[in-house]
Design a protein around this motif. Structure first.
Motif, PDB file in Angstrom:
ATOM      1  N   LYS A   6      -5.683   4.107  -2.825  1.00 54.30           N
ATOM      2  CA  LYS A   6      -5.725   2.949  -1.932  1.00 54.30           C
ATOM      3  C   LYS A   6      -6.873   1.994  -2.232  1.00 54.30           C
ATOM      4  CE  LYS A   6      -3.108   4.613   2.034  1.00 54.30           C
ATOM      5  NZ  LYS A   6      -2.578   5.881   1.564  1.00 54.30           N
ATOM      6  N   GLY A   7      -7.475   2.118  -3.412  1.00 51.91           N
ATOM      7  CA  GLY A   7      -8.574   1.214  -3.744  1.00 51.91           C
ATOM      8  C   GLY A   7      -8.132   0.128  -4.708  1.00 51.91           C
ATOM      9  N   ALA A   8      -9.087  -0.320  -5.511  1.00 57.21           N
ATOM     10  CA  ALA A   8      -8.833  -1.365  -6.518  1.00 57.21           C
ATOM     11  C   ALA A   8      -8.287  -2.642  -5.894  1.00 57.21           C
ATOM     12  CB  ALA A   8      -7.891  -0.849  -7.608  1.00 57.21           C
ATOM     13  N   GLU A   9      -8.582  -2.862  -4.621  1.00 58.44           N
ATOM     14  CA  GLU A   9      -8.150  -4.103  -3.953  1.00 58.44           C
ATOM     15  C   GLU A   9      -9.188  -5.186  -4.243  1.00 58.44           C
ATOM     16  OE1 GLU A   9      -5.468  -4.949  -2.549  1.00 58.44           O
ATOM     17  OE2 GLU A   9      -4.420  -3.077  -2.063  1.00 58.44           O
ATOM     18  N   LEU A  10      -9.244  -5.599  -5.500  1.00 56.46           N
ATOM     19  CA  LEU A  10     -10.319  -6.485  -5.944  1.00 56.46           C
ATOM     20  C   LEU A  10     -10.254  -7.863  -5.288  1.00 56.46           C
ATOM     21  CD1 LEU A  10     -10.377  -5.619  -9.758  1.00 56.46           C
ATOM     22  CD2 LEU A  10     -11.519  -4.462  -7.874  1.00 56.46           C
ATOM     23  N   LYS A  42       2.960   0.240   3.558  1.00 57.83           N
ATOM     24  CA  LYS A  42       3.434  -1.077   3.994  1.00 57.83           C
ATOM     25  C   LYS A  42       3.705  -1.928   2.763  1.00 57.83           C
ATOM     26  CE  LYS A  42      -1.223  -2.875   4.784  1.00 57.83           C
ATOM     27  NZ  LYS A  42      -2.123  -3.567   5.713  1.00 57.83           N
ATOM     28  N   HIS A  90      -9.775  -8.437  -2.329  1.00 61.35           N
ATOM     29  CA  HIS A  90     -10.298  -8.366  -0.967  1.00 61.35           C
ATOM     30  C   HIS A  90     -11.748  -7.903  -0.932  1.00 61.35           C
ATOM     31  CE1 HIS A  90      -6.441  -9.580   0.506  1.00 61.35           C
ATOM     32  NE2 HIS A  90      -5.900  -8.711  -0.319  1.00 61.35           N
ATOM     33  N   GLY A 109      -8.469   4.203  -7.005  1.00 62.01           N
ATOM     34  CA  GLY A 109      -9.291   4.454  -5.823  1.00 62.01           C
ATOM     35  C   GLY A 109      -8.848   5.745  -5.155  1.00 62.01           C
ATOM     36  N   ASN A 110      -9.728   6.275  -4.325  1.00 60.80           N
ATOM     37  CA  ASN A 110      -9.434   7.498  -3.599  1.00 60.80           C
ATOM     38  C   ASN A 110      -8.137   7.330  -2.797  1.00 60.80           C
ATOM     39  OD1 ASN A 110      -9.748   9.995  -2.319  1.00 60.80           O
ATOM     40  ND2 ASN A 110     -11.132   9.156  -0.766  1.00 60.80           N
ATOM     41  N   GLN A 111      -7.284   8.319  -2.842  1.00 58.79           N
ATOM     42  CA  GLN A 111      -5.982   8.301  -2.160  1.00 58.79           C
ATOM     43  C   GLN A 111      -5.073   7.172  -2.675  1.00 58.79           C
ATOM     44  OE1 GLN A 111      -5.920   8.893   2.127  1.00 58.79           O
ATOM     45  NE2 GLN A 111      -7.964   9.765   2.097  1.00 58.79           N
ATOM     46  N   TYR A 162      -7.347   3.578 -12.601  1.00 60.04           N
ATOM     47  CA  TYR A 162      -8.167   3.970 -11.466  1.00 60.04           C
ATOM     48  C   TYR A 162      -7.624   3.282 -10.215  1.00 60.04           C
ATOM     49  CZ  TYR A 162     -11.882   4.466  -8.124  1.00 60.04           C
ATOM     50  OH  TYR A 162     -12.571   4.757  -6.976  1.00 60.04           O
ATOM     51  N   MET A 167       0.836  -1.189   0.000  1.00 57.07           N
ATOM     52  CA  MET A 167       0.000   0.000   0.000  1.00 57.07           C
ATOM     53  C   MET A 167       0.877   1.248   0.000  1.00 57.07           C
ATOM     54  SD  MET A 167      -2.913   1.015   2.825  1.00 57.07           S
ATOM     55  CE  MET A 167      -4.224  -0.097   2.323  1.00 57.07           C
TER      56      MET A 167
END
Lengths: 316, 316
Positions: A157-161, A84, A163, A153-155, A151, A74
């Motif tokens: 920190k998204g697109a954690e598909l 991390k 999870h 994600g905001n900041q 894309y 991240m």
């Protein structure tokens, strides 16, 4: 001087840096091993590697425009820090600050994100504007291209598909949640499933394939035996395709990508895998009756995707 | 002449049209009932209503810039057609063509999308750039705002957040899939859950609340009895919050919104609901350790959200 872009692919075992031109071609690359644990050493190694790369580029009359990173973890691109990182550890590591003497723009993203960007700009999904990439390895990484753009994600920190929940209160995931897609659709999950089926079906061809030692199970065991007609292996593959297919349907209903791109170890199964997945999606109306079709493709840039995608972060 | 925007909220029972200014204020509105079945009648009614609205606007020295629609169904905005519509039926209805004599730009979107746009431009999420709206009613509608813009998915057919899988092979959903979030987190699902708990807990206060007739169950039954301390009702609400919370965690991991906005009947529970949801998200680290916080808010534009959001489709 030709404009070039430096892409850095950070792995658990090595750091690979490449100099990439605007056509996505790697002009040269260099790498070093990391000791895999020590953050200070990681920073030092990275800096030394990049100094060498930048110097060599200048000697070759190339003009680096910036350095992009694909990080297994991240990141906070605005602050230029790695929040991390898998394997290497450390918290909120100030990578951008540490590299300030290189005097180049730095862009940090996550490894699956840059792989998606690479495949969409220069790989199998070239020319498509809406693409979802899933890497099926130890975990399930996700990358999202919307309207020709990455894309994150905001900041960032998204697109954690990997999870997203597939089975409420299901298998414990390393992320802290339970039942994540990653725990059913990753290569690791396939290995676990293979061992479960072998324990249950003692007469399966999979035993012979593994020389009767369950410790020899690999990502190939189930697929190769299924192709040879083994009943248990085919049942197993159907189950695995269902897990993966239901994940794709979720992302189809959210994004309606023109294509899903599959990367990681499992993607070596090629059309055998994509045909089964496309059939699954078609039978389920791509998530919703009347929904547009999404193709399923195999990532083609393989080990170079990280470098090319990371370099692409700086393009335009 | 003041520039205004016409927003049309198409429901199963009525068509409501309003004239909205650039500040999101409804200057006046008109509505008509639909017979709920006949597509030709729906088109005719819509056209008559809009002719009246346009004429009244001009009499009031207002200058309509276009007409936006929030449709309970699937649309193709490029072609100007409604692919399919809940309650009213019909396939690939050429709404834009039918209204061509009005000589105004037409924008079609889905009802949850426009509600999200309304809340983000003029409602509870004003000033936020990344917002996810869920309407909890008969179904679960989803609306996504990314970087200040409505995200409808490729071809305008995505953002179907209610149709992502929460429990693999779970409850049959009206969409054709099984285990969709909608089948666990909608208001209808809450009613079903309430009846299940009442059958199981014969001494629950919920029976008294319903005058001992299970047919009197409403969306209030479980919430009101939980607030009064009924054990079964509290257990039920915890289960419902888990379903909804896990859905929010999925969307947190994909989008990392600044806020989730909850609309629909269930949203009348206000802070009682949002406090429980925020607590659930916080305990789960907003989907991922180190992930940024997402607030949970209650939609505030209520019945006007459809008109205001549909009108907003034409703004800028």
């Amino acid at each position: 001087m030709g404009k070039v872009y430096i892409g850095v692919d950070v792995g658990g075992m090595s750091i690979k840096a490449g100099v990439v031109n605007i056509n996505g071609e790697i002009l040269f690359k260099k790498s070093c091993v990391t000791d895999g644990q020590n953050v200070d050493q990681f920073l030092k190694d990275t800096k030394t590697l990049l100094e060498e790369v930048v110097n060599e580029a200048k000697e070759k009359d190339l003009d680096p425009q910036g350095i992009g990173f694909g990080i297994p973890g991240m990141v906070d691109n605005n602050l230029g820090i790695i929040n991390k990182m898998a394997n290497i550890g450390g918290r909120d590591v100030p990578l951008k600050y540490y590299l300030k003497d290189l005097n180049l723009p730095i862009y940090l993203s996550n490894d699956a994100n840059v792989a998606a960007l690479a495949e969409q700009k220069f790989g199998v999904a070239k020319g498509m504007k809406h693409v979802i990439l899933l890497t099926l390895g130890t975990g399930v990484g996700g990358g999202v291209i919307v309207n020709n753009q990455l894309y994150e994600g905001n900041q960032g920190k998204g697109a954690e598909l990997g999870h997203t929940c597939l089975i409420l209160n299901g298998r414990q995931c390393g992320c802290g949640r339970k039942g994540c897609l990653e725990t059913y659709a990753s290569a690791s999950a396939l290995l676990r499933l293979t061992r479960e089926y072998m324990e249950k079906y003692k007469d399966s061809m999979m035993w012979e394939y593994c020389n009767n030692d369950i410790n020899n199970v690999s990502g190939l065991t189930s697929f190769e035996c299924a192709k040879k007609g083994d009943e248990a292996a085919n049942k197993l593959i159907d189950e695995y395709i269902m897990y993966l297919g239901e994940g794709l349907l979720d992302f189809a209903n959210i994004f309606r990508p023109e294509a899903f791109v599959i990367g990681g170890g499992i993607s070596n199964q090629g059309e055998y895998l994509t045909n089964k997945l496309e059939e699954y999606l078609r039978k389920q109306n791509y998530g919703y009756e009347g929904a547009p079709e999404s193709k399923v493709l195999i990532a083609k840039l393989k080990n170079d995707a990280g470098i090319i995608g990371a370099a692409s972060l700086l393009m335009e």
